[in-house]
Design an enzyme around this catalytic site. Sequence first.
Site, mmCIF file in Angstrom:
data_model
loop_
_atom_site.group_PDB
_atom_site.id
_atom_site.type_symbol
_atom_site.label_atom_id
_atom_site.label_comp_id
_atom_site.label_asym_id
_atom_site.label_seq_id
_atom_site.Cartn_x
_atom_site.Cartn_y
_atom_site.Cartn_z
ATOM 1 N NE ARG A 48 -2.793 0.328 3.481
ATOM 2 C CZ ARG A 48 -2.210 0.792 4.596
ATOM 3 N NH1 ARG A 48 -1.763 2.032 4.650
ATOM 4 N NH2 ARG A 48 -2.071 0.014 5.657
ATOM 5 C CE1 TYR A 100 -16.557 10.638 -16.411
ATOM 6 C CE2 TYR A 100 -16.284 10.686 -14.038
ATOM 7 C CZ TYR A 100 -16.589 9.997 -15.187
ATOM 8 O OH TYR A 100 -16.924 8.668 -15.120
ATOM 9 C CG ASP A 172 -10.060 15.080 -16.338
ATOM 10 O OD1 ASP A 172 -9.469 14.380 -17.171
ATOM 11 O OD2 ASP A 172 -11.048 14.690 -15.684
ATOM 12 C CE LYS A 197 -13.236 6.567 -18.430
ATOM 13 N NZ LYS A 197 -13.475 7.914 -17.971
HETATM 14 C C1 PLP Z 1 -13.820 8.545 -16.794
HETATM 15 C C2 PLP Z 1 -13.344 9.907 -16.479
HETATM 16 C C3 PLP Z 1 -12.986 10.274 -15.185
HETATM 17 C C4 PLP Z 1 -13.112 9.325 -14.009
HETATM 18 O O1 PLP Z 1 -12.287 8.225 -14.135
HETATM 19 P P1 PLP Z 1 -12.650 6.778 -13.496
HETATM 20 O O2 PLP Z 1 -11.446 5.989 -13.857
HETATM 21 O O3 PLP Z 1 -13.927 6.314 -14.093
HETATM 22 O O4 PLP Z 1 -12.778 6.987 -12.024
HETATM 23 C C5 PLP Z 1 -12.506 11.557 -14.979
HETATM 24 N N1 PLP Z 1 -12.417 12.446 -15.982
HETATM 25 C C6 PLP Z 1 -12.780 12.137 -17.237
HETATM 26 C C7 PLP Z 1 -12.665 13.165 -18.299
HETATM 27 C C8 PLP Z 1 -13.238 10.860 -17.537
HETATM 28 O O5 PLP Z 1 -13.611 10.553 -18.790
#
Ligand code: PLP
Length: 375
Positions: A48, A100, A172, A197
């Site tokens: 961890r 998001y 982001d 993603k």
């Molecule tokens: C999917 C996504 C997130 C969140 O990510 P997770 O891995 O689902 O927790 C944050 N920002 C964007 C732009 C995303 O597409």
Amino acid sequence: MSRIETLAARAGSHPDPSSGALSPPLQLATTFEHGPAAELPHGFLYQRYDNPTQRDTEQVLAALDGAARALLFPTGMAAGSTLLQTLPAGSHVLLCDDSYFSFRVLAREQFPRWGLEYSVVDFTDLDAVRAALRPETALLWAETPSNPLLKVADIAALAELAHANGARLLVDGTFASPVLQQPLALGADVVLHSATKYLGGHGDVMGGVLNFARDDAHAAACHGLRLLAGATASPFAAWIILRGVRTLPARMAWHCRNAQAVAQFLVGHARVAKVHFPGLAQHPQHAVAARQMSDFGGMLSFEVAGGRSAALAVAARMRLFTNATSLGSTESLVEHRASVEGATSTTPEGLLRLSVGLEHPDDLLADLDQALAVT
Ligand SMILES: *Cc1c(COP(=O)(O)O)cnc(C)c1O
């Protein structure tokens, strides 16, 4: 300094001294041997806290964004929440209006308990951003291109505004990935990616990363909170992400090519009221996108003339685009965002979001053509 294609293709590859193996190893151990004076000969104590596979992956992720330090998390939401929870109580956060969806829910439901205040602003309007800044604004939370409207915010201009106010800028960059956009080079302080993603890229792993411009007290605070709160990615997830990264630049090139073809097809279609894609000359921030991105990505959305019922009917007729959430995998997906986001959604009811995958573009266009055909 190697170019990103080279960094990615050789990610984590340094032959294993015990076997000569070229592929990065997967180390699942939860605990590591102490030395005779209670020292940690390899720097590892407990999974961890830090572990070898996570560290290999973090080194690669940091290099992709030109970051001083990367921290890997089990999800993108865990990465973002950890950073937000390290802000001093009483801080104010400026959130872009098309961030998001779960981050906006998090702000509404959790910020009061964490002692944080926030305002939601259109980050494509720099005067509005300037007007919303307060002395206690500690963080500007940008998402570019944004989800699901593909708005593009000017990263360099936002960094200037943030820094003049003594605040930090987080970007982001999930939709662009480090291949298409380098926010730290443009002045951002932290980049967040949902590794679920494009970084993972195959729809089979979850992860999140924070890439810090400086290995400073803020990065250390996020590491400290991750360690104690337990938001450590599993070594297996880290390893799958590292594997995905090896083909990231090659995949992004195909995603971009296919999405551009899909956007151009949709723009000319009689049943399509609007296409949101930064690669189109008529996109309101096309010039900013062309300046700060090397290509326009694999994500787009479009509005079906006729609103909600027409959009749902078109999605239902698609055969190649699968109706499912998420993005960035090899297969193309379509999603009616307003349905997924529920009652508090601000997404237009006629909007369908496409994650354009790696199929042949002609097959994708044929599917859209038949799905949009008036029956
Ligand atoms: C999917 C996504 C997130 C969140 O990510 P997770 O891995 O689902 O927790 C944050 N920002 C964007 C732009 C995303 O597409």
